[in-house]
Enzyme design. Structure first.
Site, PDB file in Angstrom:
ATOM      1  N   HIS A  76      22.051 -34.940 -22.454  1.00  0.00           N
ATOM      2  CA  HIS A  76      23.051 -35.404 -23.209  1.00  0.00           C
ATOM      3  C   HIS A  76      23.676 -34.224 -24.067  1.00  0.00           C
ATOM      4  O   HIS A  76      23.113 -33.196 -24.490  1.00  0.00           O
ATOM      5  CB  HIS A  76      22.908 -36.373 -24.302  1.00  0.00           C
ATOM      6  CG  HIS A  76      21.819 -36.073 -25.377  1.00  0.00           C
ATOM      7  ND1 HIS A  76      22.198 -35.599 -26.528  1.00  0.00           N
ATOM      8  CD2 HIS A  76      20.316 -36.126 -25.444  1.00  0.00           C
ATOM      9  CE1 HIS A  76      21.151 -35.472 -27.326  1.00  0.00           C
ATOM     10  NE2 HIS A  76      20.145 -35.714 -26.459  1.00  0.00           N
ATOM     11  N   ASP A  78      25.805 -34.331 -26.872  1.00  0.00           N
ATOM     12  CA  ASP A  78      25.755 -34.404 -28.437  1.00  0.00           C
ATOM     13  C   ASP A  78      24.919 -33.880 -29.320  1.00  0.00           C
ATOM     14  O   ASP A  78      23.660 -33.920 -28.586  1.00  0.00           O
ATOM     15  CB  ASP A  78      26.291 -36.037 -28.888  1.00  0.00           C
ATOM     16  CG  ASP A  78      25.268 -36.823 -28.594  1.00  0.00           C
ATOM     17  OD1 ASP A  78      24.688 -36.790 -27.649  1.00  0.00           O
ATOM     18  OD2 ASP A  78      25.157 -37.861 -29.610  1.00  0.00           O
ATOM     19  N   ASP A 137      17.917 -30.122 -28.622  1.00  0.00           N
ATOM     20  CA  ASP A 137      18.130 -31.580 -28.410  1.00  0.00           C
ATOM     21  C   ASP A 137      19.940 -32.078 -28.170  1.00  0.00           C
ATOM     22  O   ASP A 137      20.214 -32.255 -29.257  1.00  0.00           O
ATOM     23  CB  ASP A 137      17.396 -32.717 -29.207  1.00  0.00           C
ATOM     24  CG  ASP A 137      17.553 -33.926 -29.041  1.00  0.00           C
ATOM     25  OD1 ASP A 137      17.627 -34.505 -28.089  1.00  0.00           O
ATOM     26  OD2 ASP A 137      17.272 -34.747 -30.131  1.00  0.00           O
ATOM     27  N   GLU A 170      24.503 -39.822 -27.032  1.00  0.00           N
ATOM     28  CA  GLU A 170      23.124 -40.374 -26.819  1.00  0.00           C
ATOM     29  C   GLU A 170      22.663 -40.406 -28.333  1.00  0.00           C
ATOM     30  O   GLU A 170      21.687 -41.259 -28.600  1.00  0.00           O
ATOM     31  CB  GLU A 170      22.078 -39.381 -25.999  1.00  0.00           C
ATOM     32  CG  GLU A 170      20.762 -39.551 -25.649  1.00  0.00           C
ATOM     33  CD  GLU A 170      19.609 -39.457 -26.825  1.00  0.00           C
ATOM     34  OE1 GLU A 170      18.781 -39.844 -26.489  1.00  0.00           O
ATOM     35  OE2 GLU A 170      20.128 -38.901 -27.688  1.00  0.00           O
ATOM     36  N   GLU A 171      22.793 -39.574 -29.250  1.00  0.00           N
ATOM     37  CA  GLU A 171      22.133 -39.521 -30.599  1.00  0.00           C
ATOM     38  C   GLU A 171      22.616 -40.586 -31.422  1.00  0.00           C
ATOM     39  O   GLU A 171      21.968 -40.927 -32.457  1.00  0.00           O
ATOM     40  CB  GLU A 171      22.497 -38.330 -31.259  1.00  0.00           C
ATOM     41  CG  GLU A 171      22.088 -37.164 -30.652  1.00  0.00           C
ATOM     42  CD  GLU A 171      20.683 -36.935 -30.914  1.00  0.00           C
ATOM     43  OE1 GLU A 171      19.803 -37.693 -31.463  1.00  0.00           O
ATOM     44  OE2 GLU A 171      20.006 -35.898 -30.178  1.00  0.00           O
ATOM     45  N   ASP A 193      14.728 -34.228 -21.943  1.00  0.00           N
ATOM     46  CA  ASP A 193      15.331 -34.554 -23.203  1.00  0.00           C
ATOM     47  C   ASP A 193      13.981 -34.409 -24.153  1.00  0.00           C
ATOM     48  O   ASP A 193      14.060 -35.149 -25.527  1.00  0.00           O
ATOM     49  CB  ASP A 193      16.091 -35.851 -23.369  1.00  0.00           C
ATOM     50  CG  ASP A 193      16.877 -35.850 -24.655  1.00  0.00           C
ATOM     51  OD1 ASP A 193      17.083 -35.126 -25.417  1.00  0.00           O
ATOM     52  OD2 ASP A 193      17.201 -37.149 -24.922  1.00  0.00           O
ATOM     53  N   HIS A 374      16.590 -32.138 -34.609  1.00  0.00           N
ATOM     54  CA  HIS A 374      17.480 -32.641 -35.593  1.00  0.00           C
ATOM     55  C   HIS A 374      17.321 -32.008 -36.835  1.00  0.00           C
ATOM     56  O   HIS A 374      17.631 -32.727 -38.056  1.00  0.00           O
ATOM     57  CB  HIS A 374      17.033 -34.237 -35.869  1.00  0.00           C
ATOM     58  CG  HIS A 374      17.160 -34.978 -34.583  1.00  0.00           C
ATOM     59  ND1 HIS A 374      17.434 -36.453 -34.639  1.00  0.00           N
ATOM     60  CD2 HIS A 374      17.603 -34.890 -33.265  1.00  0.00           C
ATOM     61  CE1 HIS A 374      17.786 -36.836 -33.715  1.00  0.00           C
ATOM     62  NE2 HIS A 374      17.765 -35.746 -32.600  1.00  0.00           N
TER      63      HIS A 374
END
Length: 398
Positions: A76, A78, A137, A170-171, A193, A374
């Site tokens: 992903h 984002d 990520d 995705e997030e 991921d 994150h």
């Protein structure tokens, strides 16, 4: 261009998604990276490249093999919303010495606090400057897939049909809402991921988002007796009624949690946003019932001022694999070939693969060699990303 160089280039793109947006993708800036990846795939020599609603699909025909088993890889674009992903300034640490890493004058990474650092001594690392997240990520996943495909296309390695896809959002749990399975004709796939590269994840959380909307009554505090209803105080009361030990900081393994993602409020109005997570489907149902029961009790007490809305996000992919472990066994073989013993751990999160598996496309998750996702303490191991490139190519060997 190496996987390291690709990764550093991709993290320069600000691609944060926005949960409050109703568009697909949720932010236009994700389309900038999507367009760049589409052009890169075209230049690389894929047989077909398509971009639809922010998802980039690319396809390779089989080469030099009788194998017709088609395999896909997904990552992903984002990044998470917890901290800024704009103006990322990655720094490279060569031959990490195992000591504390000083990101800037304020923020440092101590191996005792971040134990994943203890496993990467003498490896080359990519870290942040302490002001943003890194974007491992999942731009590490994108870099790994793109590097593996570039090397595959320019080699004589035989392989069956291959498809790759890069998704938005995705997030925020909407990564494959518009995913077109017709553009991704594979027998099974993998999301790239995760973190550790010896892991194959096929047990995820069941997940939902709960929004608690509270209406109050605002009036001058000097004249408020029996008239004011402070929505902010009701929000605090609601939060206090949930299990105090079932929060992310006090749970691990297969233990679920209620995560207070955000709280905002004043006397007139307040809102709580919770993430509900459980591996066991019965416990997950109990979580959702608990939210509604608290709302019911408080509505009886405060004259129907609370609305609880729950939206399911994804399910435990293991329940939808129905015992089909072809993808898992193939990844295990590739990881062993790379000199590691594969492990399986319950994922304390989810991936696009969870929703794809629920839709019928089995899609377990593999690692990237990036950690502490994150936040400003993210880092990526360059040799682990390189090894993951080899694992992807090994999975495709026909």
């Amino acid at each position: 261009m190496s996987v390291e160089e690709k990764f550093i280039r991709y993290v320069q793109y600000d691609t944060q998604s926005d949960a409050s947006s109703q568009t697909i993708p949720s932010t236009k800036k994700q389309l900038v990276l999507a367009d760049a990846l589409k052009k890169e795939c075209e230049a690389m020599g894929f047989d077909r490249v398509v971009e639809k609603q922010g998802t980039v699909y690319a396809f390779l025909k089989e080469k030099g093999t009788r194998s017709k088993e088609a395999i896909g890889f997904v990552a992903h674009m984002d990044t998470a919303s917890e901290i800024s992903g704009k103006n990322v300034k990655p720094k490279i640490i060569r031959d990490y010495d195992g000591q504390t890493i000083h990101l800037n004058e304020t923020y440092s990474m101590d191996p005792d606090r971040f134990p994943s650092l203890k496993k990467v001594k003498h490896e080359d690392l990519i870290v942040t400057d302490g002001t943003t997240l890194l974007g491992g990520d999942d731009k590490a996943g994108i870099a790994i897939i793109m590097q593996a495909m570039e090397e595959l296309i320019h080699s004589d390695q035989p392989h069956g049909p291959v498809a790759i896809a890069f998704t938005p959002d995705e997030e925020i749990g909407r990564g494959v809402e518009a995913f077109d399975l017709k553009e991704f004709p594979v027998d099974f796939a993998y999301t790239i991921d995760g973190d550790r590269i010896d892991a194959i994840d096929y047990e995820t959380f069941n997940a939902a988002e709960a929004i608690i909307d509270i209406q109050g009554v605002s009036i001058h505090p000097g004249d408020a007796k029996d008239r004011m209803v402070n929505a902010a105080l009701l929000a605090v009361e609601f939060a206090s009624m949930l299990p105090k030990d079932e929060i992310p900081s006090k749970t691990e393994g297969r233990e679920g949690f209620y995560h207070l993602l955000s709280i905002e409020g004043e006397c007139e109005h307040a809102k709580l946003v919770y993430l509900l997570r459980e591996h066991d489907v019965n416990k997950f149902e109990n979580q959702m019932e608990t939210i509604q029961q608290i709302a019911k009790e408080m509505n009886a007490k405060y004259n129907n001022r609370i609305e609880a809305t729950i939206r399911k996000q994804y399910s435990n992919m293991k329940e939808y694999m129905h015992g089909d472990l072809r993808s898992v066994h193939r990844a295990e073989e590739a990881i062993r070939k790379a000199g590691m013993e594969p492990v399986h751990t319950p994922v304390r999160g989810g991936t696009d693969g969870a929703m794809l598996t629920e839709r019928g496309l089995i899609c377990p998750n593999l690692g990237t060699g990036s950690y502490n996702h994150h936040g400003r303490y993210e880092f990526a191991s360059i040799p682990q990303m390189k090894k993951m490139v080899e694992i992807v190519k090994s999975i495709l060997e026909g």
